[in-house]
Write an enzyme that holds these catalytic residues in place. Structure first.
Site, PDB file in Angstrom:
ATOM      1  N   SER A  82       0.819  -1.214   0.000  1.00  0.00           N
ATOM      2  CA  SER A  82       0.000   0.000   0.000  1.00  0.00           C
ATOM      3  C   SER A  82       0.854   1.265   0.000  1.00  0.00           C
ATOM      4  CB  SER A  82      -0.908   0.024   1.236  1.00  0.00           C
ATOM      5  OG  SER A  82      -1.682  -1.153   1.305  1.00  0.00           O
TER       6      SER A  82
HETATM    7  N1  SAH Z   1      -0.523  -5.218   3.956  1.00  0.00           N
HETATM    8  C1  SAH Z   1       0.186  -5.481   2.728  1.00  0.00           C
HETATM    9  C2  SAH Z   1      -0.609  -5.062   1.520  1.00  0.00           C
HETATM   10  C3  SAH Z   1      -1.198  -6.237   0.981  1.00  0.00           C
HETATM   11  S1  SAH Z   1      -2.233  -6.190  -0.421  1.00  0.00           S
HETATM   12  C4  SAH Z   1       1.564  -4.862   2.724  1.00  0.00           C
HETATM   13  O1  SAH Z   1       1.892  -4.103   3.646  1.00  0.00           O
HETATM   14  O2  SAH Z   1       2.320  -5.154   1.798  1.00  0.00           O
HETATM   15  C5  SAH Z   1      -3.503  -7.247   0.211  1.00  0.00           C
HETATM   16  C6  SAH Z   1      -3.087  -8.652   0.536  1.00  0.00           C
HETATM   17  O3  SAH Z   1      -4.249  -9.314   1.047  1.00  0.00           O
HETATM   18  C7  SAH Z   1      -2.629  -9.476  -0.667  1.00  0.00           C
HETATM   19  O4  SAH Z   1      -1.362 -10.013  -0.410  1.00  0.00           O
HETATM   20  C8  SAH Z   1      -3.696 -10.565  -0.777  1.00  0.00           C
HETATM   21  O5  SAH Z   1      -3.196 -11.803  -1.233  1.00  0.00           O
HETATM   22  C9  SAH Z   1      -4.195 -10.654   0.656  1.00  0.00           C
HETATM   23  N2  SAH Z   1      -5.530 -11.231   0.822  1.00  0.00           N
HETATM   24  C10 SAH Z   1      -6.619 -11.063   0.039  1.00  0.00           C
HETATM   25  N3  SAH Z   1      -7.657 -11.757   0.538  1.00  0.00           N
HETATM   26  C11 SAH Z   1      -7.215 -12.363   1.674  1.00  0.00           C
HETATM   27  C12 SAH Z   1      -7.815 -13.240   2.623  1.00  0.00           C
HETATM   28  N4  SAH Z   1      -9.082 -13.652   2.532  1.00  0.00           N
HETATM   29  N5  SAH Z   1      -7.061 -13.657   3.665  1.00  0.00           N
HETATM   30  C13 SAH Z   1      -5.754 -13.286   3.789  1.00  0.00           C
HETATM   31  N6  SAH Z   1      -5.132 -12.502   2.902  1.00  0.00           N
HETATM   32  C14 SAH Z   1      -5.844 -12.031   1.861  1.00  0.00           C
END
Ligand code: SAH
Length: 231
Positions: A82
């Site tokens: 993000s």
């Molecule tokens: N917090 C992260 C940003 C991640 S983007 C950072 O600091 O880099 C969102 C993430 O959520 C992705 O990696 C995606 O695979 C994950 N995601 C999506 N749905 C999810 C679920 N049901 N459970 C766990 N992770 C999930």
């Protein structure tokens, strides 16, 4: 090699490493003052954590030069790390305290988990994509974030074994707020979650739990990758 040359080479190596660290430290300080403080975030622990976590270690090697830019970056598998401002905003909203136990859904690169773990005593984070879980858990371990526990699962169900949590941060956009996450919030605690359709019309929602009462507040229009579901 003669000892004097070994000493000179070692010193030159140490200097070049610390110059690198300094370069990123300046980038981080600039990121915090221009992108975060300037936009009104003043929560000191959040600002300190954002000044500390080496964001360049959480982006793919070919994007290191853009690690401190004012935007999200791709991390593979269609996912993103993000924008720094959004990470700071979500962190500041839950107003994390040292003694907190926090759950994050969507580990991705591990960056948001690292920022939280600079502040709170225990961070739990769940990632649904196995490859991202593998890389981020190794990265967090290698960087010494020992108070972060990672799990490869569908975060919809939260992490019952460690519940209840003082705060929950969801970093993928869900179509609705998963009820198990509300159940796993402590009384008097907060969750921040993007809610809306995939890639469109999403809002960052603050969820507050007081006894049986759940209050939701719409904070900010956002665009997150979708919250996906396991089998
Ligand atoms: N917090 C992260 C940003 C991640 S983007 C950072 O600091 O880099 C969102 C993430 O959520 C992705 O990696 C995606 O695979 C994950 N995601 C999506 N749905 C999810 C679920 N049901 N459970 C766990 N992770 C999930």
């Amino acid at each position: 090699m003669r000892p004097i040359f070994i000493v000179i080479f070692t010193l030159a190596f140490i200097c070049s490493c610390s110059a690198q660290d300094d370069k990123y430290k300046n980038d981080r300080d600039r990121m915090v003052s221009r992108q975060i403080e300037n936009r009104g975030i003043s929560n000191k622990t959040t600002l300190d954590a954002m000044r500390t976590v080496p964001r360049h270690d959480f982006v793919p090697p070919n994007l290191i030069d853009r690690a401190y830019d004012d935007g999200p970056l791709p991390i593979g598998y269609g996912q993103t790390i993000s924008q720094p401002y959004i990470v700071a905003f979500m962190t500041a909203v839950i107003d994390p305290k040292t003694e907190y136990k926090v759950l994050e859904i969507g580990t991705g690169s591990g960056y948001q988990a690292a920022v939280l773990s600079e502040i709170v005593s225990e961070t739990y984070t769940i990632e649904i994509i196995t490859e991202l879980y593998n890389s981020s858990s190794k990265r967090l371990k290698d960087l010494g974030y020992e108070n972060v526990k990672c799990k490869n699962a569908d975060g919809y169900y939260g992490w019952e074994d460690h519940a209840p949590f003082d705060a929950i941060v969801v970093t993928a956009a869900a179509e609705y707020i998963p009820p198990p996450l509300i159940d796993q919030l402590k009384d008097g605690s907060k969750m921040i979650i993007p809610v809306g359709s995939p890639f469109l019309n999403q809002s960052l929602i603050l969820v507050e739990k007081e006894g049986e009462e759940i209050t939701t507040t719409n904070l900010l229009p956002v665009r997150f990758v979708p919250f996906t579901r396991g089998d």
